[in-house]
Design an enzyme around this catalytic site. Structure first.
Site, PDB file in Angstrom:
ATOM      1  N   SER A  36      79.804 -10.466  47.103  1.00 41.70           N
ATOM      2  CA  SER A  36      79.413 -11.719  46.433  1.00 41.70           C
ATOM      3  C   SER A  36      79.579 -11.568  44.935  1.00 41.70           C
ATOM      4  O   SER A  36      79.547 -10.441  44.406  1.00 41.70           O
ATOM      5  CB  SER A  36      77.940 -12.000  46.742  1.00 41.70           C
ATOM      6  OG  SER A  36      77.461 -13.063  45.941  1.00 41.70           O
ATOM      7  N   TYR A  47      69.076  -9.596  46.734  1.00 39.18           N
ATOM      8  CA  TYR A  47      70.468  -9.900  47.074  1.00 39.18           C
ATOM      9  C   TYR A  47      71.409  -9.214  46.084  1.00 39.18           C
ATOM     10  O   TYR A  47      72.383  -8.560  46.471  1.00 39.18           O
ATOM     11  CB  TYR A  47      70.636 -11.416  47.032  1.00 39.18           C
ATOM     12  CG  TYR A  47      71.984 -11.936  47.461  1.00 39.18           C
ATOM     13  CD1 TYR A  47      72.313 -12.044  48.801  1.00 39.18           C
ATOM     14  CD2 TYR A  47      72.923 -12.360  46.514  1.00 39.18           C
ATOM     15  CE1 TYR A  47      73.539 -12.550  49.193  1.00 39.18           C
ATOM     16  CE2 TYR A  47      74.150 -12.864  46.902  1.00 39.18           C
ATOM     17  CZ  TYR A  47      74.455 -12.964  48.255  1.00 39.18           C
ATOM     18  OH  TYR A  47      75.682 -13.454  48.631  1.00 39.18           O
TER      19      TYR A  47
HETATM   20  N1  LIG Z   1      77.401 -19.092  51.196  1.00 38.55           N
HETATM   21  C1  LIG Z   1      77.675 -18.662  49.984  1.00 38.55           C
HETATM   22  O1  LIG Z   1      77.696 -19.433  49.005  1.00 38.55           O
HETATM   23  C2  LIG Z   1      78.009 -17.210  49.752  1.00 38.55           C
HETATM   24  C3  LIG Z   1      78.427 -16.799  48.474  1.00 38.55           C
HETATM   25  C4  LIG Z   1      78.768 -15.464  48.257  1.00 38.55           C
HETATM   26  C5  LIG Z   1      78.710 -14.566  49.310  1.00 38.55           C
HETATM   27  N2  LIG Z   1      78.293 -14.974  50.543  1.00 38.55           N
HETATM   28  C6  LIG Z   1      78.225 -13.985  51.607  1.00 38.55           C
HETATM   29  O2  LIG Z   1      78.972 -14.440  52.734  1.00 38.55           O
HETATM   30  C7  LIG Z   1      78.373 -13.942  53.939  1.00 38.55           C
HETATM   31  C8  LIG Z   1      78.136 -15.099  54.898  1.00 38.55           C
HETATM   32  O3  LIG Z   1      77.321 -16.073  54.253  1.00 38.55           O
HETATM   33  P1  LIG Z   1      76.933 -17.458  54.960  1.00 38.55           P
HETATM   34  O4  LIG Z   1      76.692 -18.430  53.881  1.00 38.55           O
HETATM   35  O5  LIG Z   1      77.908 -17.774  56.033  1.00 38.55           O
HETATM   36  O6  LIG Z   1      75.504 -17.048  55.593  1.00 38.55           O
HETATM   37  P2  LIG Z   1      74.781 -17.582  56.921  1.00 38.55           P
HETATM   38  O7  LIG Z   1      75.324 -18.900  57.310  1.00 38.55           O
HETATM   39  O8  LIG Z   1      73.322 -17.466  56.680  1.00 38.55           O
HETATM   40  O9  LIG Z   1      75.223 -16.542  58.032  1.00 38.55           O
HETATM   41  C9  LIG Z   1      74.748 -15.239  58.038  1.00 38.55           C
HETATM   42  C10 LIG Z   1      75.151 -14.585  59.343  1.00 38.55           C
HETATM   43  O10 LIG Z   1      74.683 -13.215  59.319  1.00 38.55           O
HETATM   44  C11 LIG Z   1      73.936 -12.976  60.527  1.00 38.55           C
HETATM   45  N3  LIG Z   1      72.953 -11.917  60.273  1.00 38.55           N
HETATM   46  C12 LIG Z   1      72.015 -11.880  59.293  1.00 38.55           C
HETATM   47  N4  LIG Z   1      71.269 -10.756  59.402  1.00 38.55           N
HETATM   48  C13 LIG Z   1      71.760 -10.070  60.464  1.00 38.55           C
HETATM   49  C14 LIG Z   1      71.406  -8.836  61.093  1.00 38.55           C
HETATM   50  N5  LIG Z   1      70.387  -8.077  60.673  1.00 38.55           N
HETATM   51  N6  LIG Z   1      72.120  -8.428  62.177  1.00 38.55           N
HETATM   52  C15 LIG Z   1      73.153  -9.197  62.640  1.00 38.55           C
HETATM   53  N7  LIG Z   1      73.534 -10.360  62.089  1.00 38.55           N
HETATM   54  C16 LIG Z   1      72.837 -10.792  61.013  1.00 38.55           C
HETATM   55  C17 LIG Z   1      73.340 -14.358  60.869  1.00 38.55           C
HETATM   56  O11 LIG Z   1      72.947 -14.513  62.217  1.00 38.55           O
HETATM   57  P3  LIG Z   1      71.432 -14.172  62.744  1.00 38.55           P
HETATM   58  O12 LIG Z   1      70.497 -14.756  61.737  1.00 38.55           O
HETATM   59  O13 LIG Z   1      71.355 -14.775  64.099  1.00 38.55           O
HETATM   60  O14 LIG Z   1      71.373 -12.686  62.793  1.00 38.55           O
HETATM   61  C18 LIG Z   1      74.528 -15.261  60.569  1.00 38.55           C
HETATM   62  O15 LIG Z   1      75.446 -15.226  61.635  1.00 38.55           O
HETATM   63  C19 LIG Z   1      77.106 -13.206  53.515  1.00 38.55           C
HETATM   64  O16 LIG Z   1      77.346 -11.831  53.400  1.00 38.55           O
HETATM   65  C20 LIG Z   1      76.814 -13.808  52.143  1.00 38.55           C
HETATM   66  O17 LIG Z   1      76.068 -12.955  51.328  1.00 38.55           O
HETATM   67  C21 LIG Z   1      77.943 -16.275  50.800  1.00 38.55           C
END
Ligand SMILES: NC(=O)c1ccc[n+]([C@@H]2O[C@H](COP(=O)([O-])OP(=O)(O)OC[C@H]3O[C@@H](n4cnc5c(N)ncnc54)[C@H](OP(=O)(O)O)[C@@H]3O)[C@@H](O)[C@H]2O)c1
Length: 329
Positions: free
Chosen positions: A156, A169
């Protein structure tokens, strides 16, 4: 066009080859992970999805299957010590050896330092540093044997710029970017390519899945607005396409969104200026309040957030499409 250094096209897409390639995407039940899985499947990969929530995984599998993807899923908490063994056993049983690992699973915690506890930092580090570290270590024999295996680490811009009110984070993502870049250097020549993806804000709709501390509705307001407004955040499907392209080409790094690119450069060249700007930003963010809340789900914090609903229209729409929890009404 220049020939990519690492040709990661699925074998069945190459003339004379028949075996399809296998990918494992963590955090693939919703949001960016689900979109990366869909994109990989459209490039001919068979994809194992992993997340904790079995029902969300099943829904994701159904949606991906309807798009013609060949997927399977394993419900698993990646912070558990036995997780790598369990997940890789599922991959081997269903598809055979692994060619591509996407470490995408993440959690977002938002709130001022005063409202945070050590356990919040530990959870962030376990999920976004140690879990991918253990899974990558366990996957390396497969990836080395593949001859052109890949690891993609979704970090990120929070791993480049220490955004205030997101310190667990930030700490975990700083560690993850360091690990990812260092691993690329150490694995050079081993046949395993490591790509560090540094996204800025993307409209996945994950503000409803994030956890809020301190004055939770006020924290939700600034975060949900930033993660939804088009000038600040990027379309998540476009991000997934760019990520899979970068993986196929074996690129060392992919920074997504112009704001993330500029921010990373300014932080690298003038860290004191960045700190001054972040100090200003921290002053504008909500204080922790007299009785700081702890660990409020976004879907709940959003209910009383002082935010006009139109501000999050795009983010909420993305959340509905990509499987995020519904905001409570
Ligand atoms: N959205 C943004 O603006 C943004 C920006 C920069 C970086 N990112 C990065 O991109 C990635 C995806 O983000 P997103 O926005 O798609 O997040 P999200 O919609 O909240 O999805 C997170 C995923 O991770 C899984 N997860 C979380 N903890 C887990 C664990 N302990 N074991 C297994 N699975 C786990 C969740 O499923 P469960 O809860 O069912 O486990 C879900 O499938 C992350 O690494 C985030 O930091 C996102």
């Amino acid at each position: 066009m220049a020939q990519p250094l690492h040709d990661h096209r699925p074998d069945r897409a190459r003339p004379g080859r028949s075996a399809p390639r296998t990918a494992l995407v963590t955090g693939a039940s919703r949001g960016l992970g689900r979109l990366i899985a869909r994109e990989l499947a459209s490039h001919g990969y068979r994809v194992m999805l992993c997340a904790r929530d079995r029902d969300e995984l099943r829904r994701a599998e159904r949606r991906l299957g309807a798009d013609g993807a060949e997927t399977a899923s394993v419900a698993c908490d990646l912070t558990a010590p036995q997780a790598p063994t369990q997940v890789l056993a599922a991959v081997h049983e269903r598809f055979g050896p692994l060619d591509l690992l996407v470490n995408n699973a993440g959690i977002i915690q938002v709130g001022p330092f005063d409202a945070l506890r050590e356990e919040d930092f530990r959870r962030a580090m376990e999920t976004m540093l140690f879990a991918p570290l253990r899974l990558t270590t366990a996957a390396l024999p497969d990836l080395r044997a593949a001859g052109n295996g890949s690891v993609v680490n979704i970090t990120s811009v929070g791993g480049r710029i220490p955004a205030p009110h997101m310190l667990p984070y930030v700490a975990a993502k700083f560690a993850a970017t360091g690990l990812s870049q260092g691993l690329r250097a150490e694995l050079a020549g081993s046949g395993v390519s490591v790509t560090t993806v540094v996204p800025g804000l993307m409209r996945t709709g994950s503000h409803t899945a994030a956890r809020f501390h301190g004055r939770a509705p006020a924290e939700y307001s600034w975060f949900a607005a930033a993660a939804s407004l088009p000038l600040l955040s990027m379309d998540a499907e476009r991000a997934a396409r760019a990520i899979v392209r970068a993986a196929e080409r074996g690129r060392p790094e992919l920074v997504l969104t112009p704001a993330a690119w500029i921010g990373s450069r300014v932080q690298g060249l003038a860290p004191a200026t960045t700190t001054r700007l972040l100090t200003l930003a921290a002053r504008l963010l909500p204080g922790s309040g007299r009785d700081p809340a702890h660990d409020v789900p976004g879907a709940e914090a959003g209910r009383t957030a002082p935010l006009p609903s139109w501000v999050t229209t795009l983010g909420d729409r993305a959340g509905r499409r990509f499987g995020e929890p519904r905001a409570d009404t």
